[in-house]
Design a protein around this motif. Structure first.
Motif, PDB file in Angstrom:
ATOM      1  N   ALA A 167       0.788  -1.161  -0.197  1.00 44.80           N
ATOM      2  CA  ALA A 167       0.156  -0.086  -0.136  1.00 44.80           C
ATOM      3  C   ALA A 167       0.742   1.132   0.344  1.00 44.80           C
ATOM      4  CB  ALA A 167      -0.865   0.080   1.118  1.00 44.80           C
ATOM      5  N   ARG A 168       0.209   2.357  -0.105  1.00 42.48           N
ATOM      6  CA  ARG A 168       0.901   3.711  -0.226  1.00 42.48           C
ATOM      7  C   ARG A 168       0.104   4.464   1.230  1.00 42.48           C
ATOM      8  NH1 ARG A 168       4.524   5.797  -3.004  1.00 42.48           N
ATOM      9  NH2 ARG A 168       4.186   4.486  -4.485  1.00 42.48           N
ATOM     10  N   ILE A 169       1.031   5.020   1.961  1.00 46.92           N
ATOM     11  CA  ILE A 169       0.449   5.922   2.729  1.00 46.92           C
ATOM     12  C   ILE A 169      -0.276   7.137   2.491  1.00 46.92           C
ATOM     13  CG2 ILE A 169       1.108   6.840   5.022  1.00 46.92           C
ATOM     14  CD1 ILE A 169       3.355   4.863   5.431  1.00 46.92           C
TER      15      ILE A 169
ATOM     16  N   LEU B 170      -2.473   4.757  10.425  1.00 52.90           N
ATOM     17  CA  LEU B 170      -2.292   4.996   9.090  1.00 52.90           C
ATOM     18  C   LEU B 170      -3.171   4.876   8.247  1.00 52.90           C
ATOM     19  CD1 LEU B 170       1.208   2.929   8.815  1.00 52.90           C
ATOM     20  CD2 LEU B 170       1.181   5.403   9.399  1.00 52.90           C
ATOM     21  N   ASP B 171      -3.541   5.929   7.247  1.00 50.44           N
ATOM     22  CA  ASP B 171      -4.554   5.714   6.185  1.00 50.44           C
ATOM     23  C   ASP B 171      -3.742   5.303   5.000  1.00 50.44           C
ATOM     24  OD1 ASP B 171      -6.697   6.453   7.672  1.00 50.44           O
ATOM     25  OD2 ASP B 171      -6.461   8.502   7.366  1.00 50.44           O
ATOM     26  N   LEU B 172      -4.049   4.245   4.269  1.00 45.18           N
ATOM     27  CA  LEU B 172      -3.563   3.797   3.134  1.00 45.18           C
ATOM     28  C   LEU B 172      -4.411   3.514   2.136  1.00 45.18           C
ATOM     29  CD1 LEU B 172      -2.490   1.449   6.024  1.00 45.18           C
ATOM     30  CD2 LEU B 172      -0.503   2.098   4.627  1.00 45.18           C
ATOM     31  N   ARG B 173      -3.805   3.323   0.881  1.00 40.28           N
ATOM     32  CA  ARG B 173      -4.390   3.011  -0.352  1.00 40.28           C
ATOM     33  C   ARG B 173      -3.642   1.702  -0.855  1.00 40.28           C
ATOM     34  NH1 ARG B 173      -9.695   4.649  -1.326  1.00 40.28           N
ATOM     35  NH2 ARG B 173      -9.831   6.630  -0.292  1.00 40.28           N
TER      36      ARG B 173
ATOM     37  N   ASN C  37      -7.164   1.387   7.098  1.00 41.52           N
ATOM     38  CA  ASN C  37      -6.748   1.929   7.982  1.00 41.52           C
ATOM     39  C   ASN C  37      -5.825   1.023   9.084  1.00 41.52           C
ATOM     40  OD1 ASN C  37      -7.077   2.986  11.481  1.00 41.52           O
ATOM     41  ND2 ASN C  37      -6.989   4.751  10.082  1.00 41.52           N
TER      42      ASN C  37
ATOM     43  N   LYS D  42       3.927  10.295   5.008  1.00 45.09           N
ATOM     44  CA  LYS D  42       2.884  10.526   3.900  1.00 45.09           C
ATOM     45  C   LYS D  42       3.590  10.019   2.331  1.00 45.09           C
ATOM     46  CE  LYS D  42      -0.776  13.497   2.915  1.00 45.09           C
ATOM     47  NZ  LYS D  42      -1.185  14.660   3.243  1.00 45.09           N
TER      48      LYS D  42
END
Length: 70
Positions: free
Chosen positions: A13-15, A27-30, A38, A50
Motif C-alpha cells: 500500500a501507499r500511506i 495510518l490511512d493507506l491505499r 486504516n 505520507k
C-alpha cells in the motif's frame, strides 16, 4: 499490523496520512487497486512518511471473517 513483509499475510500500500498517537501511528493507506485501509502500527523505529510505499503484514491468528450483510 507491522510495517514490512515479514509474515504470511501481506498488503502492499501507499500511506495517505499519518497520525502519531503516543505509542503508535494510525495510518490511512491505499492498496494497489485503490482499496482503503486504516492500520494501527506500534511506534518502534522511524516515523512512517505520507506518500511512502509500504508493505503491511500480520499474523494469521489475528484474522477473522465478517458476515456479509444483505
Amino acid at each position: 499490523f507491522r510495517l514490512g513483509a515479514d509474515g504470511p499475510n501481506t498488503f502492499p500500500a501507499r500511506i495517505v496520512d499519518v497520525v502519531f498517537r503516543g505509542s503508535a501511528f494510525d495510518l490511512d493507506l491505499r492498496g494497489e487497486n485503490d482499496e482503503a485501509l486504516n492500520a494501527h502500527v506500534h511506534a518502534s523505529g522511524r516515523r512512517p512518511e505520507k506518500g511512502e510505499a509500504v508493505v503491511l503484514s500480520w499474523d494469521p491468528e489475528r484474522c477473522f471473517l465478517l458476515k456479509a450483510e444483505g
